[in-house]
Scaffold this motif. Structure first.
Motif, PDB file in Angstrom:
ATOM      1  N   ILE A  12       0.767  -1.060   0.005  1.00  0.00           N
ATOM      2  CA  ILE A  12       0.085  -0.045   0.064  1.00  0.00           C
ATOM      3  C   ILE A  12       0.701   1.243   0.022  1.00  0.00           C
ATOM      4  N   ARG A  22      -9.611  -1.889   2.191  1.00  0.00           N
ATOM      5  CA  ARG A  22      -8.451  -1.380   3.377  1.00  0.00           C
ATOM      6  C   ARG A  22      -8.784  -2.139   4.801  1.00  0.00           C
ATOM      7  N   TRP A  30       1.425  -4.001   6.107  1.00  0.00           N
ATOM      8  CA  TRP A  30       1.281  -3.031   5.180  1.00  0.00           C
ATOM      9  C   TRP A  30       2.548  -2.716   4.678  1.00  0.00           C
ATOM     10  N   TYR A  42      -4.988   7.491   5.741  1.00  0.00           N
ATOM     11  CA  TYR A  42      -5.355   6.308   6.573  1.00  0.00           C
ATOM     12  C   TYR A  42      -6.181   6.606   7.761  1.00  0.00           C
ATOM     13  N   ILE A  47      -2.801   1.716  10.426  1.00  0.00           N
ATOM     14  CA  ILE A  47      -1.603   1.519  10.497  1.00  0.00           C
ATOM     15  C   ILE A  47      -0.908   1.479  11.703  1.00  0.00           C
ATOM     16  N   ASP A  52       3.598  -2.533  10.684  1.00  0.00           N
ATOM     17  CA  ASP A  52       3.789  -2.139   9.098  1.00  0.00           C
ATOM     18  C   ASP A  52       5.306  -1.948   9.122  1.00  0.00           C
TER      19      ASP A  52
END
Length: 249
Positions: A12, A22, A30, A42, A47, A52
């Motif tokens: 992403i 998402r 991610w 986001y 996240i 991530d």
């Protein structure tokens, strides 16, 4: 179902990537350009630095290798260079302010960029002829320009508040870049005076480190493992090798 998606990886790496799905893959790992501290791209809970991974953008310009760096060393007559879009959203609005502040400064080139091969060559030439490259935020806190500057041997001047950088726990960006706050950068005369105040020894050190670290920001196929020297310098070979093996196709 076994892991609720936690053993999946999704690239992403653009604010619009996977946007419609998402919410279904928020548990997965991610691959991101940054953590988007602006909150524009986001949603909360999607996240985190715990799950991530922040990766470099793919550079838009060619690597300036050792021969290239040597050939261009005496040609870096521009103090500060920027070529790109001056009007951006969110944190990138600082670009317009920087453009207005720096457009008439001596030994500074600030110009709108163009897409395509012609634009790429113009940016590449400008970066290779400049000591410093201005790297302000884009629509998100990060910008591909940072990595273009790194592989061009042009010392990045990072103007982006609350920015998480790739491999930040492994690489000390203060060894390859000048990092300033947006508030300082837009003050009349401040940024140019700050860059001119840096000693030749400090600048040479930044350039030397750029030459050493630039290859960490390149993607290769097949993946290229890094050597013992990187381990001795505190760079995790296994981490960068794993990143290099990820298939973005």
């Amino acid at each position: 179902k076994r892991s609720e998606g936690r053993d999946h990886i999704f690239p992403i790496h653009h604010p619009w990537s996977f946007k419609s799905v998402r919410k279904y893959v928020k548990n997965a790992i991610w691959l991101l350009p940054d953590m988007d501290s602006t909150g524009n791209w986001y949603k909360p809970g999607q996240i985190s630095l715990e799950k991530d991974l922040i990766l470099p953008y793919v550079p838009n310009v060619d690597l300036c290798d050792a021969n290239c760096l040597s050939e261009n060393s005496s040609k870096r007559t521009t103090l500060l260079f920027f070529r790109g879009r001056l009007k951006r959203n969110a944190g990138g609005k600082v670009r317009a302010k920087l453009g207005a502040e720096l457009s008439s400064a001596k030994d500074v080139i600030i110009t709108e960029g163009t897409a395509g091969d012609e634009g790429k060559l113009a940016a590449q030439k400008g970066m290779r002829r400049s000591m410093f490259c201005l790297c302000p935020a884009g629509d998100t806190p990060s910008s591909a320009r940072l990595f273009d500057a790194i592989v061009s041997g042009c010392i990045p001047v990072i103007v982006s508040d609350e920015l998480e950088l790739p491999f930040e726990g492994l690489l000390d960006y203060r060894k390859i870049a000048v990092i300033v706050s947006s508030g300082d950068a837009i003050q009349p005369g401040w940024l140019v005076n700050h860059l001119r105040s840096l000693s030749p020894t400090h600048i040479k050190g930044l350039q030397k480190n750029l030459a050493q670290y630039s290859r960490h920001f390149l993607y290769s196929s097949p993946a290229q493992p890094l050597g013992r020297l990187d381990m001795e310098n505190g760079v995790s070979t296994s981490t960068l090798y794993l990143v290099d093996m990820i298939d973005f196709g």
